[in-house]
Design a protein around this motif. Sequence first.
Motif, PDB file in Angstrom:
ATOM      1  N   ARG A  38       0.827  -1.214   0.000  1.00  0.00           N
ATOM      2  CA  ARG A  38       0.000   0.000   0.000  1.00  0.00           C
ATOM      3  C   ARG A  38       0.858   1.260   0.000  1.00  0.00           C
ATOM      4  O   ARG A  38       1.832   1.351   0.731  1.00  0.00           O
ATOM      5  N   SER A  39       0.449   2.213  -0.835  1.00  0.00           N
ATOM      6  CA  SER A  39       1.119   3.507  -0.878  1.00  0.00           C
ATOM      7  C   SER A  39       0.576   4.401   0.238  1.00  0.00           C
ATOM      8  O   SER A  39      -0.635   4.475   0.445  1.00  0.00           O
ATOM      9  N   PHE A  40       1.467   5.056   0.962  1.00  0.00           N
ATOM     10  CA  PHE A  40       1.021   6.011   1.970  1.00  0.00           C
ATOM     11  C   PHE A  40       2.103   7.053   2.242  1.00  0.00           C
ATOM     12  O   PHE A  40       3.287   6.818   1.974  1.00  0.00           O
ATOM     13  N   SER A  41       1.673   8.192   2.752  1.00  0.00           N
ATOM     14  CA  SER A  41       2.592   9.276   3.097  1.00  0.00           C
ATOM     15  C   SER A  41       2.238   9.814   4.473  1.00  0.00           C
ATOM     16  O   SER A  41       1.063   9.852   4.855  1.00  0.00           O
ATOM     17  N   LEU A  75      -1.864  11.471   7.878  1.00  0.00           N
ATOM     18  CA  LEU A  75      -1.622  10.296   7.052  1.00  0.00           C
ATOM     19  C   LEU A  75      -2.407  10.455   5.766  1.00  0.00           C
ATOM     20  O   LEU A  75      -3.597  10.776   5.791  1.00  0.00           O
ATOM     21  N   TYR A  76      -1.739  10.230   4.626  1.00  0.00           N
ATOM     22  CA  TYR A  76      -2.391  10.316   3.324  1.00  0.00           C
ATOM     23  C   TYR A  76      -2.275   8.970   2.638  1.00  0.00           C
ATOM     24  O   TYR A  76      -1.179   8.419   2.507  1.00  0.00           O
ATOM     25  N   ARG A  77      -3.423   8.411   2.226  1.00  0.00           N
ATOM     26  CA  ARG A  77      -3.437   7.126   1.535  1.00  0.00           C
ATOM     27  C   ARG A  77      -4.180   7.276   0.216  1.00  0.00           C
ATOM     28  O   ARG A  77      -5.256   7.875   0.167  1.00  0.00           O
ATOM     29  N   GLU A  78      -3.610   6.714  -0.834  1.00  0.00           N
ATOM     30  CA  GLU A  78      -4.235   6.763  -2.149  1.00  0.00           C
ATOM     31  C   GLU A  78      -4.860   5.424  -2.489  1.00  0.00           C
ATOM     32  O   GLU A  78      -4.336   4.365  -2.139  1.00  0.00           O
ATOM     33  N   HIS A  79      -5.999   5.484  -3.190  1.00  0.00           N
ATOM     34  CA  HIS A  79      -6.687   4.314  -3.704  1.00  0.00           C
ATOM     35  C   HIS A  79      -6.843   4.509  -5.215  1.00  0.00           C
ATOM     36  O   HIS A  79      -6.620   5.610  -5.732  1.00  0.00           O
TER      37      HIS A  79
END
Length: 292
Positions: A216-219, A231-235
């Motif tokens: 999973r991609s996250f920043s 926290l930023y998560r892309e879908h």
Amino acid sequence: MPPRTTPTERQRRLGAELRKLRMKARLSGDDVAALIDADRSRVSHIEAGRVDVPRNGMYKLLRAYGCEDGPFFDALMAMAHDRGKGWWDEYGDVLARRALDLAELESRAESIRVHEPSAIPGMLQTADYARAVIASIDGDHPHLERWVQFRLDRQQVLNDLSGYHAVIHESALRIRVGTPAIMRKQLLRLVEVARLAHVTVQIFPFERGPYSPHGRSFSLFCGPTPQLDTLYREHPSSAEFIGDGDRVAEYDKLFEKLASLALAPIDPAAAPEAQGACDSLSLIQHLLYELR
């Protein structure tokens, strides 16, 4: 002025923080309405980010909520009176609100940590790589070049950060984006950016095996006070900004674990003979050799 229908992420986050403080202070919406000489509906709009709070009103709220002087108090005051204007506004006609919110969040961060399992992080992409990635999604879009320029403009924040740390899975380096020449230039860009003293780039190799978060991609965006870290998560078709402290702490631990399992960071300043046999730079050099 009527309530806004599409508040920015900063406005939503400020409202959410005010609501948390009000609940902690055990004050009702009516109590707060009386405090700022407004009706109950206005308090609801404030906490939803749909209306702003005047400076005096914001000061009264924070005092009534028991928010003490310090970085958190100052950060909330700054968020409340930030006009929210920036270079990203010129892209408002071609980009979704979440992209503009991300650029604003990046501009407010002091440090950023990124995990990417299948692509080079946008902050580190070359123009050709970014164009190839975006074109693979919608190559015929009339605003393709503006999308690419927006991604490049976002990279200017690297000059202002105190720290930028990226853990990139080996698969992101091996997935062919565009031509071999584009990939070669992109890999060299990773090494180039890693020369900045405040930038850390690590590669998570296949040989380390599966680790659940690496899919999973996250920043993680950190600022002057941990209460406002995000926290930023892309879908595939959406993205989410998460300000819940427990979730941020959870992903902070996940990132530290990923970093501990990844290869040693790129150190372009080290002499070739000083490089470890298994470090991030050695793997990138091996991939560059394969792209000849």
